[in-house]
Write an enzyme that holds these catalytic residues in place. Sequence first.
Site, PDB file in Angstrom:
ATOM      1  N   SER A 150       0.857  -1.188   0.000  1.00 49.98           N
ATOM      2  CA  SER A 150       0.000   0.000   0.000  1.00 49.98           C
ATOM      3  C   SER A 150       0.888   1.230   0.000  1.00 49.98           C
ATOM      4  CB  SER A 150      -0.891   0.011   1.250  1.00 49.98           C
ATOM      5  OG  SER A 150      -1.547   1.265   1.403  1.00 49.98           O
ATOM      6  N   TYR A 163      -2.024  -1.130  10.352  1.00 45.99           N
ATOM      7  CA  TYR A 163      -2.073  -1.418   8.912  1.00 45.99           C
ATOM      8  C   TYR A 163      -0.829  -0.876   8.212  1.00 45.99           C
ATOM      9  CZ  TYR A 163      -3.645  -1.258   4.050  1.00 45.99           C
ATOM     10  OH  TYR A 163      -3.738  -1.403   2.694  1.00 45.99           O
TER      11      TYR A 163
END
Length: 259
Positions: A150, A163
């Site tokens: 990401s 995350y």
Amino acid sequence: MPPVSRLLEGRFALVTGASGGIGRGIALRFAEEGAAGVAVHCRTGTEAVGEVAARVRESGARAVVLQADLTDEDACRGLVREAAEWAGGRLTALVNNAGVQPTQPLPGMTAVDWRTVVDTNLTSVFACTQAAAEVMREHGAGGTVTHIASIEASAPAALHAHYSASKAAVVMHARSAALEYGPYGIRVNTVSPGLIDREGLAEAWPDGVRRWREAAPTGRLGRPEDVGDACVFLASRLASWITGHDLVVDGGVMARPTW
């Protein structure tokens, strides 16, 4: 559908987390580009991943639905073994896409909360990659592993501490794996998407979607097939001298100045 060039002719791939938007996009693009077979994994969404398998078959590839809880190391290894057996031992591509993205303030986050995200997003990548590399080494023809990371690996967002940390670690795992598995003909890379559109996103988060479109030089959100295209490229002969690389797929958002 983009022009088809059969870049993955004859390959057998395993895509984890294939019931969701990005995983579905990856699996379908692999099939469209000539993969001989795509094993599509889910944890619980068997109906959704069954639909993905049906579309893979419509594109001319074989497909199988596999179910496993990837927070369990043994389940990760079992998943890869099952996919390899289905492919006749010729598993040539793994895409580690399965992951979770909860939101939670860092103050008050427990170790259990942290481990839930890290085990799903990172430990599964470690275990699946290790198992797939063993299969690729045994077969002797090498292969490719692609992790879905990401842009939050380098540009964290509030409420995403667990995350963002897990995705940063995924990027570094790929670089380490590329270093150690390269001599066996195994290339390992990451794809780091930006905001990928999904059904209902604009209604659920209108302000975020608006701000993203304003920030992106391309003026739009990403699509699952954008991530799929990046994964196809990295698994193909066109990327034969690319390993340990993080391919950012974000419409140019990370190119924006920060001041």
